[in-house]
Design a protein around this motif. Structure first.
Motif, PDB file in Angstrom:
ATOM      1  N   GLN A  65       0.813  -1.213   0.000  1.00  0.00           N
ATOM      2  CA  GLN A  65       0.000   0.000   0.000  1.00  0.00           C
ATOM      3  C   GLN A  65       0.849   1.265   0.000  1.00  0.00           C
ATOM      4  O   GLN A  65       0.458   2.273  -0.591  1.00  0.00           O
ATOM      5  N   ALA A  66       2.008   1.234   0.655  1.00  0.00           N
ATOM      6  CA  ALA A  66       2.883   2.400   0.720  1.00  0.00           C
ATOM      7  C   ALA A  66       3.700   2.595  -0.561  1.00  0.00           C
ATOM      8  O   ALA A  66       4.392   3.596  -0.706  1.00  0.00           O
ATOM      9  N   GLY A  67       3.608   1.643  -1.472  1.00  0.00           N
ATOM     10  CA  GLY A  67       4.347   1.747  -2.727  1.00  0.00           C
ATOM     11  C   GLY A  67       5.801   1.307  -2.618  1.00  0.00           C
ATOM     12  O   GLY A  67       6.602   1.603  -3.497  1.00  0.00           O
ATOM     13  N   PHE A  68       6.138   0.590  -1.539  1.00  0.00           N
ATOM     14  CA  PHE A  68       7.510   0.101  -1.367  1.00  0.00           C
ATOM     15  C   PHE A  68       7.778  -1.131  -2.224  1.00  0.00           C
ATOM     16  O   PHE A  68       8.901  -1.394  -2.600  1.00  0.00           O
ATOM     17  N   GLY A  69       6.751  -1.943  -2.458  1.00  0.00           N
ATOM     18  CA  GLY A  69       6.903  -3.172  -3.219  1.00  0.00           C
ATOM     19  C   GLY A  69       6.255  -4.339  -2.491  1.00  0.00           C
ATOM     20  O   GLY A  69       5.510  -4.165  -1.529  1.00  0.00           O
ATOM     21  N   THR A  70       6.554  -5.532  -2.963  1.00  0.00           N
ATOM     22  CA  THR A  70       5.986  -6.759  -2.425  1.00  0.00           C
ATOM     23  C   THR A  70       6.967  -7.348  -1.415  1.00  0.00           C
ATOM     24  O   THR A  70       8.071  -7.744  -1.772  1.00  0.00           O
ATOM     25  N   LEU A  71       6.549  -7.399  -0.162  1.00  0.00           N
ATOM     26  CA  LEU A  71       7.395  -7.872   0.928  1.00  0.00           C
ATOM     27  C   LEU A  71       7.018  -9.307   1.274  1.00  0.00           C
ATOM     28  O   LEU A  71       5.848  -9.612   1.494  1.00  0.00           O
ATOM     29  N   THR A  72       8.038 -10.165   1.346  1.00  0.00           N
ATOM     30  CA  THR A  72       7.825 -11.567   1.662  1.00  0.00           C
ATOM     31  C   THR A  72       8.790 -11.995   2.754  1.00  0.00           C
ATOM     32  O   THR A  72       9.997 -11.749   2.641  1.00  0.00           O
ATOM     33  N   LEU A  73       8.267 -12.610   3.797  1.00  0.00           N
ATOM     34  CA  LEU A  73       9.115 -13.187   4.839  1.00  0.00           C
ATOM     35  C   LEU A  73       9.612 -14.525   4.323  1.00  0.00           C
ATOM     36  O   LEU A  73       8.819 -15.440   4.088  1.00  0.00           O
ATOM     37  N   LEU A  74      10.915 -14.651   4.113  1.00  0.00           N
ATOM     38  CA  LEU A  74      11.487 -15.875   3.558  1.00  0.00           C
ATOM     39  C   LEU A  74      11.759 -16.916   4.634  1.00  0.00           C
ATOM     40  O   LEU A  74      11.476 -18.096   4.441  1.00  0.00           O
ATOM     41  N   LYS A  75      12.353 -16.484   5.751  1.00  0.00           N
ATOM     42  CA  LYS A  75      12.590 -17.407   6.855  1.00  0.00           C
ATOM     43  C   LYS A  75      12.820 -16.616   8.130  1.00  0.00           C
ATOM     44  O   LYS A  75      13.190 -15.442   8.091  1.00  0.00           O
ATOM     45  N   GLN A  76      12.599 -17.302   9.259  1.00  0.00           N
ATOM     46  CA  GLN A  76      12.742 -16.625  10.541  1.00  0.00           C
ATOM     47  C   GLN A  76      13.239 -17.606  11.589  1.00  0.00           C
ATOM     48  O   GLN A  76      12.745 -18.733  11.683  1.00  0.00           O
ATOM     49  N   THR A  77      14.226 -17.160  12.363  1.00  0.00           N
ATOM     50  CA  THR A  77      14.721 -17.916  13.511  1.00  0.00           C
ATOM     51  C   THR A  77      14.663 -16.980  14.718  1.00  0.00           C
ATOM     52  O   THR A  77      14.188 -15.849  14.611  1.00  0.00           O
ATOM     53  N   ASP A  78      15.192 -17.437  15.848  1.00  0.00           N
ATOM     54  CA  ASP A  78      15.202 -16.588  17.045  1.00  0.00           C
ATOM     55  C   ASP A  78      16.059 -15.343  16.873  1.00  0.00           C
ATOM     56  O   ASP A  78      15.821 -14.327  17.512  1.00  0.00           O
ATOM     57  N   GLN A  79      17.078 -15.413  16.000  1.00  0.00           N
ATOM     58  CA  GLN A  79      18.017 -14.310  15.901  1.00  0.00           C
ATOM     59  C   GLN A  79      18.032 -13.588  14.568  1.00  0.00           C
ATOM     60  O   GLN A  79      18.635 -12.516  14.464  1.00  0.00           O
ATOM     61  N   VAL A  80      17.384 -14.106  13.554  1.00  0.00           N
ATOM     62  CA  VAL A  80      17.384 -13.421  12.258  1.00  0.00           C
ATOM     63  C   VAL A  80      16.113 -13.758  11.486  1.00  0.00           C
ATOM     64  O   VAL A  80      15.606 -14.876  11.548  1.00  0.00           O
ATOM     65  N   SER A  81      15.593 -12.735  10.828  1.00  0.00           N
ATOM     66  CA  SER A  81      14.505 -12.968   9.870  1.00  0.00           C
ATOM     67  C   SER A  81      14.977 -12.418   8.532  1.00  0.00           C
ATOM     68  O   SER A  81      15.639 -11.379   8.464  1.00  0.00           O
ATOM     69  N   GLU A  82      14.655 -13.156   7.488  1.00  0.00           N
ATOM     70  CA  GLU A  82      15.069 -12.768   6.144  1.00  0.00           C
ATOM     71  C   GLU A  82      13.830 -12.391   5.340  1.00  0.00           C
ATOM     72  O   GLU A  82      12.878 -13.159   5.262  1.00  0.00           O
ATOM     73  N   TRP A  83      13.875 -11.193   4.779  1.00  0.00           N
ATOM     74  CA  TRP A  83      12.761 -10.640   4.021  1.00  0.00           C
ATOM     75  C   TRP A  83      13.208 -10.348   2.594  1.00  0.00           C
ATOM     76  O   TRP A  83      14.333  -9.905   2.376  1.00  0.00           O
ATOM     77  N   GLN A  84      12.315 -10.529   1.661  1.00  0.00           N
ATOM     78  CA  GLN A  84      12.570 -10.155   0.266  1.00  0.00           C
ATOM     79  C   GLN A  84      11.586  -9.061  -0.129  1.00  0.00           C
ATOM     80  O   GLN A  84      10.397  -9.160   0.152  1.00  0.00           O
ATOM     81  N   LEU A  85      12.101  -8.026  -0.762  1.00  0.00           N
ATOM     82  CA  LEU A  85      11.278  -6.954  -1.293  1.00  0.00           C
ATOM     83  C   LEU A  85      11.438  -6.965  -2.807  1.00  0.00           C
ATOM     84  O   LEU A  85      12.558  -6.910  -3.322  1.00  0.00           O
ATOM     85  N   SER A  86      10.325  -7.054  -3.503  1.00  0.00           N
ATOM     86  CA  SER A  86      10.357  -7.136  -4.962  1.00  0.00           C
ATOM     87  C   SER A  86       9.202  -6.307  -5.522  1.00  0.00           C
ATOM     88  O   SER A  86       8.554  -5.575  -4.796  1.00  0.00           O
ATOM     89  N   GLY A  87       8.973  -6.420  -6.805  1.00  0.00           N
ATOM     90  CA  GLY A  87       7.876  -5.710  -7.439  1.00  0.00           C
ATOM     91  C   GLY A  87       8.360  -4.541  -8.281  1.00  0.00           C
ATOM     92  O   GLY A  87       9.560  -4.252  -8.367  1.00  0.00           O
ATOM     93  N   GLU A  88       7.429  -3.875  -8.887  1.00  0.00           N
ATOM     94  CA  GLU A  88       7.726  -2.790  -9.829  1.00  0.00           C
ATOM     95  C   GLU A  88       8.561  -1.652  -9.232  1.00  0.00           C
ATOM     96  O   GLU A  88       9.532  -1.224  -9.844  1.00  0.00           O
ATOM     97  N   PRO A  89       8.229  -1.131  -8.018  1.00  0.00           N
ATOM     98  CA  PRO A  89       9.052  -0.032  -7.503  1.00  0.00           C
ATOM     99  C   PRO A  89      10.497  -0.462  -7.255  1.00  0.00           C
ATOM    100  O   PRO A  89      11.421   0.319  -7.468  1.00  0.00           O
TER     101      PRO A  89
END
Length: 169
Positions: A65-89
């Motif tokens: 909605q903010a126009g940042f792109g498509t955010l996807t949580l790829l994986k998460q542990t107690d100490q790190v979470s990995e996110w992917q941001l993609s899409g047109e912007p």
């Protein structure tokens, strides 16, 4: 930076992002100079405090909605979470070679996770897989479960509006 106007308007879906990209990738770097990346990171943290999100699904919705792109949580542990941001912007900004391109989103994710977990967090961009480098960025958000935020009081999450949800009418 490549010609912003030509790059954005030369893309079939780019016109909608022109105002955001003019402000973010042309004006703000000019005004903020060498501190652009650091200020954007802290601005992202500030935005996350103004728009607290309660879970990864809400984060994905808000980023879209903010126009940042498509955010996807790829994986998460107690100490790190990995996110992917993609899409047109993201694709457009990568084509523009935005120098401190995604520090705002990195700061937002760091603060969002701190709010959700009540512990200290930091976020950094990491290399996307080769096949995605032109269209996505990857963030690692590091949490320290032993570094609890003193006097932590979780904010009430923002109640998101989902235009496609008929239950909200």
């Amino acid at each position: 930076m490549k010609n912003l106007y030509q790059t954005v308007m030369g893309d079939a879906e780019g016109a909608a992002y022109l105002p955001q990209l003019i402000l973010r990738d042309a004006l703000l770097p000019e005004l903020l100079g060498d501190d652009h990346g650091a200020i954007n990171y802290w601005a992202g943290k500030s935005l996350a405090r103004r728009f607290p999100l309660g879970n990864p699904k809400d984060a994905s919705t808000f980023f879209e909605q903010a126009g940042f792109g498509t955010l996807t949580l790829l994986k998460q542990t107690d100490q790190v979470s990995e996110w992917q941001l993609s899409g047109e912007p993201v694709k457009l900004r990568k084509r523009l070679n935005a120098e401190e391109g995604f520090t705002l989103e990195a700061g937002f994710l760091a603060e969002m996770m701190a709010q959700q977990l009540g512990v200290a967090t930091e976020s950094e961009l990491t290399d996307a897989p080769r096949k995605l480098r032109d269209q996505a960025v990857i963030f690692n958000v590091y949490t320290d479960p032993s570094d609890i935020i003193p006097d932590y009081d979780a904010p009430e999450p923002l109640k998101l509006i989902h235009p496609e949800d008929p239950a909200q009418d």
